[in-house]
Design a protein around this motif. Structure first.
Motif, PDB file in Angstrom:
ATOM      1  N   THR A   1       1.040  -1.250  -0.155  1.00  0.00           N
ATOM      2  CA  THR A   1       0.048   0.278  -0.456  1.00  0.00           C
ATOM      3  C   THR A   1       0.560   1.057   0.199  1.00  0.00           C
ATOM      4  N   THR A   2       2.111   1.766   0.427  1.00  0.00           N
ATOM      5  CA  THR A   2       2.965   2.914   1.056  1.00  0.00           C
ATOM      6  C   THR A   2       4.353   1.941   0.796  1.00  0.00           C
TER       7      THR A   2
ATOM      8  N   LYS B   1       2.482   6.299  -2.090  1.00  0.00           N
ATOM      9  CA  LYS B   1       0.396   5.720  -2.153  1.00  0.00           C
ATOM     10  C   LYS B   1       0.519   5.121  -2.786  1.00  0.00           C
ATOM     11  N   LYS B   2       1.242   3.318  -3.324  1.00  0.00           N
ATOM     12  CA  LYS B   2       0.507   3.517  -4.475  1.00  0.00           C
ATOM     13  C   LYS B   2      -0.917   3.686  -5.477  1.00  0.00           C
ATOM     14  N   ASP B   3      -0.305   3.690  -6.440  1.00  0.00           N
ATOM     15  CA  ASP B   3      -1.148   4.038  -7.589  1.00  0.00           C
ATOM     16  C   ASP B   3      -2.049   5.237  -7.320  1.00  0.00           C
TER      17      ASP B   3
ATOM     18  N   ASP C   1      17.383   2.816   2.676  1.00  0.00           N
ATOM     19  CA  ASP C   1      16.217   2.005   3.657  1.00  0.00           C
ATOM     20  C   ASP C   1      15.086   2.181   3.093  1.00  0.00           C
ATOM     21  N   ILE C   2      14.398   1.020   3.090  1.00  0.00           N
ATOM     22  CA  ILE C   2      12.776   1.061   2.999  1.00  0.00           C
ATOM     23  C   ILE C   2      12.615   0.875   3.821  1.00  0.00           C
ATOM     24  N   THR C   3      10.917   1.031   4.337  1.00  0.00           N
ATOM     25  CA  THR C   3       9.955   0.560   4.974  1.00  0.00           C
ATOM     26  C   THR C   3       8.512   0.274   4.109  1.00  0.00           C
ATOM     27  N   VAL C   4       7.781  -0.885   4.291  1.00  0.00           N
ATOM     28  CA  VAL C   4       6.646  -0.331   3.627  1.00  0.00           C
ATOM     29  C   VAL C   4       4.972  -0.465   4.367  1.00  0.00           C
ATOM     30  N   ASN C   5       4.325  -0.451   3.781  1.00  0.00           N
ATOM     31  CA  ASN C   5       2.997  -0.605   4.355  1.00  0.00           C
ATOM     32  C   ASN C   5       2.306  -0.138   6.190  1.00  0.00           C
TER      33      ASN C   5
ATOM     34  N   GLU D   1       1.469   3.538   7.392  1.00  0.00           N
ATOM     35  CA  GLU D   1       0.780   5.186   7.505  1.00  0.00           C
ATOM     36  C   GLU D   1       1.997   6.409   7.292  1.00  0.00           C
ATOM     37  N   LEU D   2       1.439   6.590   5.989  1.00  0.00           N
ATOM     38  CA  LEU D   2       2.572   8.132   5.161  1.00  0.00           C
ATOM     39  C   LEU D   2       1.945   9.406   5.489  1.00  0.00           C
ATOM     40  N   THR D   3       3.299  10.825   5.232  1.00  0.00           N
ATOM     41  CA  THR D   3       1.847  11.771   5.421  1.00  0.00           C
ATOM     42  C   THR D   3       2.569  11.867   4.002  1.00  0.00           C
TER      43      THR D   3
END
Length: 259
Positions: free
Chosen positions: A52-53, A78-80, A236-240, A242-244
């Motif tokens: 998702t993110t 934020k995907k798509d 560095d990568i974090t997934v899924n 909540e992002l602003t």
């Protein structure tokens, strides 16, 4: 303007990946059959990225015949739906871009300027057809465009599977997939009439919470006598999570008009 060019390089964004010894041994024993595009497409899309993110920190080296620049960058996806790119030099945000499927917004500190438009304008300036999905695909290591089986042909080449898509005068796109894991190793977009060549390579991948993403991206662009190289290393990568996506043009900035 140099930070605008760097953002555009990311928007448009060739090395051969090094395989671990075990994979090299397996590859040496692999006898590639005549590749079938339907089979390639099926294997490739079986591993499409489900997230998702994504929050990506990276280092980037941008170089042309006239200038070179090392920066750090932060990419939120934020995907798509939306992508925000922040470019920093010595810890200072020098440029930021907010991209959605319908809008491209950008500002840079160096010239106190900003842009608010769409992909049609950016495409004309960059000299290649761009859209949100293409940008997202480049950043996450996916094929820049779909390759319908009836429009493409696939052949083995140097332990890779080569898939060609001929778009007539518009472009000729070639994808190179790893024959063992079906990951995209390289994609090449050639516009012969305009004398343009864009190569996006993925020298290495890494797993982030079971999501396989590029660990580095190499972009080489050639247009007549001009050359550009962009080397991005994901740190560095974090997934899924909540992002602003905060974006606001600083007061006093002048609107940039791209002709």
């Amino acid at each position: 303007m140099k930070y605008l060019l760097l953002v555009l390089a990311v928007l448009t964004v060739s090395c051969k990946s090094k395989l671990p010894k075990a994979e090299k041994k397996a590859m040496a024993q692999l006898e590639l059959p005549v590749a079938d595009t339907t089979r390639v497409k099926g294997n490739y899309f079986e591993q499409q990225l489900d997230f998702t993110t994504a929050y990506i920190k990276c280092n980037a080296h941008y170089e042309t015949d006239k200038q070179a620049q090392n920066v750090t960058a932060e990419i939120k996806i934020k995907k798509d739906e939306k992508i925000i790119i922040s470019i920093r030099f010595l810890g200072i945000t020098m440029a930021k871009a907010l991209i959605t499927p319908t809008q491209v917004q950008y500002y840079e500190k160096l010239n106190s300027s900003y842009f608010d438009g769409n992909f049609e304008t950016i495409s004309q300036f960059a000299g290649t057809d761009l859209n949100f999905q293409k940008l997202q695909n480049v950043l996450i290591g996916q094929a820049i465009e779909a390759f319908p089986s009836n429009e493409c042909k696939a052949t083995p080449q140097d332990n890779l599977i080569r898939v060609e898509k001929d778009k007539g005068d518009a472009a000729f796109i070639t994808y190179f997939f790893d024959a063992l894991n079906w990951r995209l190793q390289k994609q090449v977009i050639q516009q012969q009439v305009q004398e343009r060549l864009l190569t996006v390579s993925y020298p290495k991948f890494a797993s982030y919470n079971n999501l396989i993403l590029p660990a580095s991206i190499v972009v080489n662009a050639i247009q007549k006598q001009a050359k550009m190289n962009l080397n991005i290393e994901y740190t560095d990568i974090t997934v899924n999570e909540e992002l602003t996506f905060p974006y606001a043009v600083p007061a006093g900035y002048k609107r940039l008009v791209i002709n």
